[in-house]
Scaffold this active site. Sequence first.
Site, PDB file in Angstrom:
ATOM      1  N   CYS A  75     -56.634 -20.623 -40.762  1.00 47.72           N
ATOM      2  CA  CYS A  75     -57.662 -20.937 -41.758  1.00 47.72           C
ATOM      3  C   CYS A  75     -57.018 -21.361 -43.076  1.00 47.72           C
ATOM      4  O   CYS A  75     -56.202 -20.626 -43.636  1.00 47.72           O
ATOM      5  CB  CYS A  75     -58.557 -19.723 -41.979  1.00 47.72           C
ATOM      6  SG  CYS A  75     -59.760 -19.954 -43.319  1.00 47.72           S
ATOM      7  N   CYS A  92     -57.735 -18.784 -46.187  1.00 50.71           N
ATOM      8  CA  CYS A  92     -57.159 -17.447 -46.257  1.00 50.71           C
ATOM      9  C   CYS A  92     -55.919 -17.480 -47.157  1.00 50.71           C
ATOM     10  O   CYS A  92     -55.309 -18.525 -47.345  1.00 50.71           O
ATOM     11  CB  CYS A  92     -56.780 -16.954 -44.857  1.00 50.71           C
ATOM     12  SG  CYS A  92     -58.191 -16.472 -43.833  1.00 50.71           S
ATOM     13  N   HIS A 107     -67.246 -19.381 -48.072  1.00 53.28           N
ATOM     14  CA  HIS A 107     -66.961 -20.274 -49.191  1.00 53.28           C
ATOM     15  C   HIS A 107     -68.168 -21.136 -49.495  1.00 53.28           C
ATOM     16  O   HIS A 107     -69.092 -21.258 -48.693  1.00 53.28           O
ATOM     17  CB  HIS A 107     -65.762 -21.176 -48.880  1.00 53.28           C
ATOM     18  CG  HIS A 107     -66.061 -22.255 -47.868  1.00 53.28           C
ATOM     19  ND1 HIS A 107     -66.238 -22.007 -46.524  1.00 53.28           N
ATOM     20  CD2 HIS A 107     -66.234 -23.602 -48.021  1.00 53.28           C
ATOM     21  CE1 HIS A 107     -66.507 -23.138 -45.884  1.00 53.28           C
ATOM     22  NE2 HIS A 107     -66.503 -24.122 -46.783  1.00 53.28           N
TER      23      HIS A 107
END
Length: 360
Positions: free
Chosen positions: A69, A72, A186
């Site tokens: 990801c 992260c 997000h």
Amino acid sequence: MHKTVTKLADGRELIYYDAGPTPRDAADRRPLEPAASASEIRTDPFTGDAVTIAAHRQSRTYHPPADQCPLCPSTGDRLSEIPDADYQVAVFENRFPSLADSSAAHVTALADGPYALTPGTGRCEVVCFTSDHRASFADLDEARARLVLDAWTDRTGELHADPAVRQVYCFENRGADIGVTLGHPHGQIYAFPFTTPRTALALDRAAAHLAATGRNLYDDVLAAERATAGRPDSRVVTAAEHWTAFVPFAARWPYEVHLYPNRRTADLTTLDDDARAEFPRVYLDLLRRFDRLFPAPAPYIAAWHQTPRPARTELALHLELFTLRRTADKLKYLAGTESGVGAFMNDIRPETAARTLREL
């Protein structure tokens, strides 16, 4: 709130927002080429709507594994968009933006026909609400939700200070059914060089209401909804001291809630302190109600509507929260009438949706 501004390896801006002073000196160690975009804005000659063409986004990151990801924190040799090993709230320029100032150098005007084309300048930012990949906004505590609100406010003020920006739009897409390509919690912020079509239409409607009645349309809508609170047929979901959440009279989506500050204001930068303090509790309550609508958390879009520039007094800050899901296993698709001619058909009465949300 403590703010730290730094740069990523390709020159994009990264901003950390922390509840207090926190050292943020990790460098982006990725070998990235300088960021560049090639977007253009074409005007529909029949409606006047601006349509952004951003062909370079076809190669953007799409559903990576959780251990890859890009939102992260960076750990060891796994390098992401966030160089630090942890963060509270982080905002950075999108690596694959629909709008970017670098687009100005890549657009060739098309002169044939009754057409208008301009560079797709502006700015697109990603807002990471937490470093926890498995969380959602509804999982945040009130202090973290307030920090996100402060980040939205700070970005709205800075982006609106650019004379080329007409409208700042903060929003969150949650869930694969919405089209989210990254699972990390997000949102995004778009700084448009034009007033978006729906906002332009709302401006016209509000101006006509003011001319006809001498009153503000948003004030009248909020007063009408608050007057029904407590009635069985009320569309109010929750009425707090400084905020009111209600299902709109002509809701387009199966479950759609509008959240208004009780004192009208233009945008997030002019929201008063009392409303800021109360917002986290009210908003988290709404999100958690949406999570309880179905056996699995509902996919949703949460969108801040703010007054564009130049400033107008007819519009009012409010947040729109809605889901495409109409039952546990059915989605509300934008089919022939919605996509073809913009005529929405809703399968759930707004009063029924409000009662369902109140009872959760």
